[in-house]
Design an enzyme around this catalytic site. Structure first.
Site, short mmCIF file in Angstrom:
data_model
loop_
_atom_site.label_atom_id
_atom_site.label_comp_id
_atom_site.label_asym_id
_atom_site.label_seq_id
_atom_site.Cartn_x
_atom_site.Cartn_y
_atom_site.Cartn_z
N LYS A 65 -4.27 21.99 -7.73
CA LYS A 65 -5.08 21.32 -9.43
C LYS A 65 -5.73 22.21 -9.74
O LYS A 65 -5.70 23.01 -10.44
CB LYS A 65 -4.15 20.04 -8.99
CG LYS A 65 -3.25 19.31 -8.88
CD LYS A 65 -3.56 17.74 -9.12
CE LYS A 65 -2.25 16.93 -9.19
NZ LYS A 65 -1.02 17.28 -8.11
N PHE A 111 -2.04 21.07 -1.03
CA PHE A 111 -1.68 19.66 -1.81
C PHE A 111 -2.54 19.35 -2.76
O PHE A 111 -1.93 20.44 -3.85
CB PHE A 111 -1.61 18.53 -0.72
CG PHE A 111 -0.89 17.93 0.61
CD1 PHE A 111 0.57 18.22 0.10
CD2 PHE A 111 -0.88 18.01 1.44
CE1 PHE A 111 1.34 17.84 0.85
CE2 PHE A 111 -0.11 18.50 2.55
CZ PHE A 111 1.42 18.16 2.30
N SER A 112 -2.63 18.42 -3.44
CA SER A 112 -3.49 18.05 -4.99
C SER A 112 -4.87 19.45 -4.89
O SER A 112 -5.21 19.12 -6.59
CB SER A 112 -3.13 17.34 -5.05
OG SER A 112 -2.63 16.32 -5.65
N SER A 113 -5.58 20.14 -4.20
CA SER A 113 -6.47 21.02 -4.06
C SER A 113 -5.97 22.33 -4.73
O SER A 113 -6.11 22.37 -5.61
CB SER A 113 -7.35 21.25 -3.25
OG SER A 113 -8.05 20.49 -2.71
#
Length: 398
Positions: free
Chosen positions: A121, A117-119
């Site tokens: 980024k 998920f947003s890791s």
């Protein structure tokens, strides 16, 4: 059929049938436990190839680690208790470059991949750093210099630096559970949810081009918006002239010695969803943390410049952070190049994804922890704080 029906191997392992898991429910408990490990069966992905022939060492049993205790201010619990409470699927702990503990929930192995998920980024920002080191990205250039399709969007006058630090003024609400809001449209553009007739852009880039500027100027408070990181992925592709997955494989994945292929979700045009679509094993995730801990060098090879690492782990704006919502759960925090800085005495820094995906690095303790979870809620500030307390306890006692 009379009597007790015999459960399939899948049902015996997970408590539900494979046919129960759909694009409409894959992020919800209990289906997310399986889905987060098998994203490529639900969403199109692009392969990020590892070097053939590399194999993992054997699992390192966590042993006494699970019995260590941590205090949250309200109660004391063991590491094992904290892992259960945070719905942990896997955790690997590295000390001074060596794996000292693997924790795997049921049906998870060394070869199991999990969505970040947003890791994602933070990984995308490492890739941006490699392109920057190559002289291909100017951080002060406006986004349309690389992606002209966004010249009429909010990104028309946003610098690459604003995109990296989540300081883009954007009329966008990161509301994960609103089925009709901006974030739901964003997910549909990335093929993460079933299409809704008349309400889904043709592609991720079409969605990004539709976003408009917020009330303030760019470069102001920390304003967390996932589409910024997909813009960064587009910038990387245009600046390098390479498909994102291929560039990552050649310049990051193989150089760090990743043992398993990774993958990243893509939209209908094949564009990588760099804001949240990476899937990889926990040990390979930890290798990215080790690269950052060691200042951009791994296995005697310079992969990322020390300048980029230093800017990422030490130079976030405290003022921008205090003006944003993150101060509620990380009072002394900062944010730079899509990594969080804990603001503690050890100079720890980390990544964060919904449902509990984290990579935590403590330079003083020479510690790297990669942790995957299937927390039922996408965002829970109490569990963020508990995860950080868990990491800090391991750093001080392991």
């Amino acid at each position: 059929m009379t009597g007790h029906a015999k459960l399939s191997a899948f049902e015996a392992a997970y408590g539900f049938a494979r046919s129960d898991v759909r694009l409409s429910n894959w992020r919800q408990a209990p289906w997310n436990v399986w889905a987060f490990r098998h994203v490529s069966e639900l969403i199109p992905t692009a392969r990020i190839a590892a070097t053939p022939g590399l194999t993992e060492d054997a699992v390192v049993a966590p042993g006494d680690l699970l019995g260590l205790t941590l205090a949250t201010g309200e109660e004391t619990m063991t590491i094992a208790d904290a892992l259960r409470r945070t719905s942990t699927d896997a955790m690997v702990v590295m000390k001074s470059g060596r794996v000292i503990a693997d924790y795997h929930a049921a049906n998870f192995t060394l070869q199991s991949r999990h969505i970040l998920f947003s890791s994602s980024k933070s990984v995308t920002a490492v890739v941006a750093g490699i392109a920057y080191d190559d002289g291909l990205i100017d951080l002060d250039a406006p986004v349309p210099h690389y992606v002209p399709e966004l010249k009429s969007s909010a990104y028309a006058d946003a610098r690459i630096r604003d995109v990296l630090d989540m300081r883009v003024s954007l009329d966008f609400s990161e509301t994960y559970q609103d089925p009709r809001g901006d974030f739901a449209r964003y997910r549909r553009a990335g093929l993460l949810e079933p299409a809704v007739p008349g309400d889904t852009p043709d592609s991720l880039i079409a969605f990004l081009a539709s976003l408009q500027k917020g009330a303030g100027d760019h470069g102001g408070p920390f304003h967390y918006c996932s589409p910024n990181s997909d813009v960064l992925g587009l910038v990387i592709e245009r600046a390098t002239g390479r498909r994102f997955s291929g560039f990552v494989s050649e310049r990051l994945w193989q150089p760090i010695g990743a043992r398993q292929d990774a993958c990243i979700t893509v939209d209908a045009t094949g564009l990588a969803r760099t804001g949240g679509g990476f899937c990889m094993t926990p040990r390979d995730f930890a290798r990215i943390g080790e690269l950052m801990r060691l200042g951009g060098t791994l296995h005697g090879r310079r992969i990322l410049s020390h300048h980029w690492v230093e800017d990422t782990i030490a130079h976030g704006s405290a003022e921008a952070w205090r003006a944003g919502p993150g101060v509620a759960w990380l009072p002394e925090g900062r944010y730079s190049n899509k990594w969080y800085q804990a603001g503690n005495a050890s100079g720890a820094f980390f990544t964060l994804g919904i449902h509990g995906q984290m990579l935590y690095v403590d330079p003083v303790a020479e510690l790297t922890i990669a942790k995957f979870s299937s927390q039922p809620e996408p965002v829970n500030n109490d569990l963020k704080r508990l995860n950080l307390a868990l990491f800090d306890a391991v750093a001080k006692q392991a």
